[in-house]
Design an enzyme around this catalytic site. Structure first.
Site, PDB file in Angstrom:
ATOM      1  N   LYS A 115       0.823  -1.212   0.000  1.00 40.60           N
ATOM      2  CA  LYS A 115       0.000   0.000   0.000  1.00 40.60           C
ATOM      3  C   LYS A 115       0.856   1.260   0.000  1.00 40.60           C
ATOM      4  O   LYS A 115       0.521   2.251  -0.651  1.00 40.60           O
ATOM      5  CB  LYS A 115      -0.953  -0.007   1.186  1.00 40.60           C
ATOM      6  CG  LYS A 115      -2.047  -1.045   0.942  1.00 40.60           C
ATOM      7  CD  LYS A 115      -3.130  -1.045   1.965  1.00 40.60           C
ATOM      8  CE  LYS A 115      -4.190  -2.047   1.561  1.00 40.60           C
ATOM      9  NZ  LYS A 115      -4.674  -2.844   2.679  1.00 40.60           N
ATOM     10  N   LYS A 223      -4.601 -12.254  -7.237  1.00 41.23           N
ATOM     11  CA  LYS A 223      -5.859 -12.515  -6.531  1.00 41.23           C
ATOM     12  C   LYS A 223      -6.957 -11.557  -6.975  1.00 41.23           C
ATOM     13  O   LYS A 223      -6.671 -10.493  -7.530  1.00 41.23           O
ATOM     14  CB  LYS A 223      -5.637 -12.418  -5.028  1.00 41.23           C
ATOM     15  CG  LYS A 223      -5.302 -11.023  -4.537  1.00 41.23           C
ATOM     16  CD  LYS A 223      -5.563 -10.881  -3.051  1.00 41.23           C
ATOM     17  CE  LYS A 223      -5.419  -9.440  -2.614  1.00 41.23           C
ATOM     18  NZ  LYS A 223      -5.996  -9.063  -1.383  1.00 41.23           N
ATOM     19  N   LYS A 226     -10.248  -5.496  -4.884  1.00 43.32           N
ATOM     20  CA  LYS A 226     -10.781  -4.227  -5.391  1.00 43.32           C
ATOM     21  C   LYS A 226      -9.699  -3.389  -6.046  1.00 43.32           C
ATOM     22  O   LYS A 226      -9.901  -2.804  -7.103  1.00 43.32           O
ATOM     23  CB  LYS A 226     -11.415  -3.452  -4.235  1.00 43.32           C
ATOM     24  CG  LYS A 226     -12.881  -3.776  -4.108  1.00 43.32           C
ATOM     25  CD  LYS A 226     -13.436  -3.319  -2.782  1.00 43.32           C
ATOM     26  CE  LYS A 226     -14.244  -4.422  -2.162  1.00 43.32           C
ATOM     27  NZ  LYS A 226     -14.323  -4.337  -0.709  1.00 43.32           N
TER      28      LYS A 226
HETATM   29  P1  TYM Z   1     -10.582  -7.285   3.490  1.00 44.49           P
HETATM   30  O1  TYM Z   1     -11.682  -6.316   3.706  1.00 44.49           O
HETATM   31  O2  TYM Z   1      -9.507  -6.947   2.522  1.00 44.49           O
HETATM   32  O3  TYM Z   1     -11.171  -8.675   3.079  1.00 44.49           O
HETATM   33  C1  TYM Z   1     -12.193  -9.293   3.845  1.00 44.49           C
HETATM   34  C2  TYM Z   1     -12.016 -10.794   3.849  1.00 44.49           C
HETATM   35  O4  TYM Z   1     -12.041 -11.287   2.491  1.00 44.49           O
HETATM   36  C3  TYM Z   1     -10.881 -12.063   2.259  1.00 44.49           C
HETATM   37  N1  TYM Z   1     -10.457 -11.914   0.852  1.00 44.49           N
HETATM   38  C4  TYM Z   1     -10.095 -12.935   0.079  1.00 44.49           C
HETATM   39  N2  TYM Z   1     -10.046 -14.259   0.337  1.00 44.49           N
HETATM   40  C5  TYM Z   1      -9.667 -15.069  -0.670  1.00 44.49           C
HETATM   41  N3  TYM Z   1      -9.340 -14.610  -1.924  1.00 44.49           N
HETATM   42  C6  TYM Z   1      -9.391 -13.285  -2.216  1.00 44.49           C
HETATM   43  N4  TYM Z   1      -9.098 -12.857  -3.437  1.00 44.49           N
HETATM   44  C7  TYM Z   1      -9.770 -12.379  -1.184  1.00 44.49           C
HETATM   45  N5  TYM Z   1      -9.929 -11.037  -1.123  1.00 44.49           N
HETATM   46  C8  TYM Z   1     -10.341 -10.763   0.131  1.00 44.49           C
HETATM   47  C9  TYM Z   1      -9.821 -11.520   3.198  1.00 44.49           C
HETATM   48  O5  TYM Z   1      -8.811 -12.469   3.432  1.00 44.49           O
HETATM   49  C10 TYM Z   1     -10.667 -11.233   4.429  1.00 44.49           C
HETATM   50  O6  TYM Z   1     -10.852 -12.399   5.197  1.00 44.49           O
HETATM   51  N6  TYM Z   1      -7.736  -6.628   7.517  1.00 44.49           N
HETATM   52  C11 TYM Z   1      -8.964  -7.235   7.041  1.00 44.49           C
HETATM   53  C12 TYM Z   1     -10.194  -6.775   7.793  1.00 44.49           C
HETATM   54  C13 TYM Z   1     -10.084  -6.949   9.261  1.00 44.49           C
HETATM   55  C14 TYM Z   1     -10.147  -8.161   9.993  1.00 44.49           C
HETATM   56  C15 TYM Z   1     -10.004  -7.804  11.355  1.00 44.49           C
HETATM   57  C16 TYM Z   1     -10.298  -9.490   9.610  1.00 44.49           C
HETATM   58  C17 TYM Z   1      -9.932  -5.938  10.155  1.00 44.49           C
HETATM   59  N7  TYM Z   1      -9.878  -6.455  11.413  1.00 44.49           N
HETATM   60  C18 TYM Z   1     -10.023  -8.772  12.367  1.00 44.49           C
HETATM   61  C19 TYM Z   1     -10.305 -10.441  10.632  1.00 44.49           C
HETATM   62  C20 TYM Z   1     -10.178 -10.100  11.978  1.00 44.49           C
HETATM   63  C21 TYM Z   1      -9.124  -6.870   5.579  1.00 44.49           C
HETATM   64  O7  TYM Z   1      -8.623  -5.896   5.103  1.00 44.49           O
HETATM   65  O8  TYM Z   1      -9.944  -7.678   4.898  1.00 44.49           O
END
Ligand code: TYM
Length: 358
Positions: A115, A223, A226
């Site tokens: 990022k 992957k 967004k």
């Molecule tokens: P975020 O918002 O980027 O994504 C949410 C969830 O979707 C999963 N994910 C994917 N899994 C498989 N293949 C993909 N292409 C893919 N894109 C997204 C992510 O692995 C995630 O599980 N940091 C986290 C949000 C968060 C969080 C937490 C998660 C904040 N606090 C505490 C768990 C526990 C995030 O940015 O996810």
């Protein structure tokens, strides 16, 4: 809800509609887990602030993800659904935990580097990683291109989300594993520094016992995400969705019987495995192996099988979005439950650290 059940927690950033990566990496698992565990699913709006979103767009994104959670089948009678910023204890604990987190370890986190590079417009090095040049770039960046401190401390905030609820299991996709590893490290460090057995060390989790997955995009590599601009959204209408799938990158076809698959074609098969019946997957694998496969047929099948999953969700999302009163009630109740446990953890943590009342 019995306190004896293991505590599960996970969240999704409020950055737009949910895509198939979010669905298979997270949301589908949330729904499967809610009957057996003490489940807590939230919307990470504070994490979304790291990219300085438009305020109205942020609020709309929180609402649309809530609608998607509910439409996908998360039941507020079974799971606690809340918005991260509705639990102010998280922000205070974020400050406290940061006192035990090193800026070096945060700067070495892959998601931070990706990022930060994007903010500064620097390309990732092709071979190895030149930390020194990277750090110099960050420290020297002019104020227009700054990398904000929230981006650096993103993993602290995520660790707090988990630790403040004393969650032991965290269903996430593969891209979150490094953050989870840091969470365990911070928990261990806190426990050992103060000589307490306070925070449990959480692990990733999937009801089927599988490892966290990476859902690929349809643009040939990497992957689905967004920022990659290659998403199939749960709310895509059938026409848009079919068009996206039919445009997926492939290759010239198998080069001979049982030839190895190129990455773009392997990615299509990964999606097919996630969405289609096993016999359909076998049939196309066989067709690839004997060179009779037609990628157009594979894509048509894939589009219809994805639509079978997304259509009922898309239709319910509209109903949920229209019922503002219901959504508000769900998150108010959710915040109350999430705050109760968060307040307990925070009070104890403050006391452990020496912040005590006179
Ligand atoms: P975020 O918002 O980027 O994504 C949410 C969830 O979707 C999963 N994910 C994917 N899994 C498989 N293949 C993909 N292409 C893919 N894109 C997204 C992510 O692995 C995630 O599980 N940091 C986290 C949000 C968060 C969080 C937490 C998660 C904040 N606090 C505490 C768990 C526990 C995030 O940015 O996810």
């Amino acid at each position: 809800m019995s306190d004896k059940k293991e505590i599960i927690l996970s969240g999704i950033r409020a950055t737009g509609n949910l895509h198939l990566g979010n669905y298979f990496g997270a949301l589908k698992k949330f729904v499967e887990l809610q009957d057996k565990y003490d489940c807590n699913f939230f919307i990470a709006d504070l994490h979304a602030l790291t990219t300085n979103p438009d305020p109205d767009a942020l609020h709309a994104n929180v609402k649309s993800i809530l609608a998607e959670y509910l439409a996908a089948g998360i039941d507020p009678e079974k799971a606690t659904i809340f918005v991260q910023s509705d639990v102010p204890e998280i922000s205070e604990m974020y400050l406290l935990l940061n006192m035990h987190v090193g800026i070096g370890e945060l700067m070495r986190t892959t998601s931070f580097k990706d990022k930060a590079r994007k903010c500064l417009g620097i390309k990732a090095p092709t071979e190895g990683d030149n930390d020194e040049a990277f750090e110099k770039e960050i420290i020297g960046a002019d104020t227009n291109k700054r990398v904000n401190a929230g981006l650096l401390t993103y993993p602290t905030l995520m660790a707090v989300d988990i630790l403040i609820q004393k969650a032991t299991k965290v269903p996430v996709g593969k891209d979150q594993l490094q953050h989870l590893e840091l969470t365990r490290r911070f928990a261990r460090r806190f426990n050992s520094f103060y000589g307490v057995d306070f925070f449990p060390e959480p692990t990733d989790f999937d009801l089927s016992g599988g490892a966290p997955i990476k859902v690929p995009g349809l643009d040939g590599s990497g992957k689905m995400g967004k920022s990659e601009g290659n998403c199939i959204y749960l709310v895509d209408d059938p026409k848009t969705l079919r068009k996206k799938v039919m445009r997926a990158v492939t290759d010239e076809g198998p080069q001979g019987p049982n030839s190895p698959m190129s990455e773009p074609v392997a990615n299509l098969f990964t999606l097919l495995e996630l969405t289609s019946a096993p016999e359909v997957v076998t049939q196309f694998r066989q067709a690839y192996a004997d060179c009779s496969i037609r990628y157009g047929d594979l894509k048509k099948q894939l589009a219809e099988d994805i639509l079978n999953i997304t259509t009922p969700i898309r239709e319910r999302v509209a109903d949920m979005l229209a019922d503002e009163a219901y959504i508000s009630r769900v998150v108010r109740d959710g915040a109350e439950k999430a705050r109760a446990r968060a307040a307990e953890t925070l009070a104890e943590m403050r006391s452990i650290m020496g912040i005590r009342k006179f």
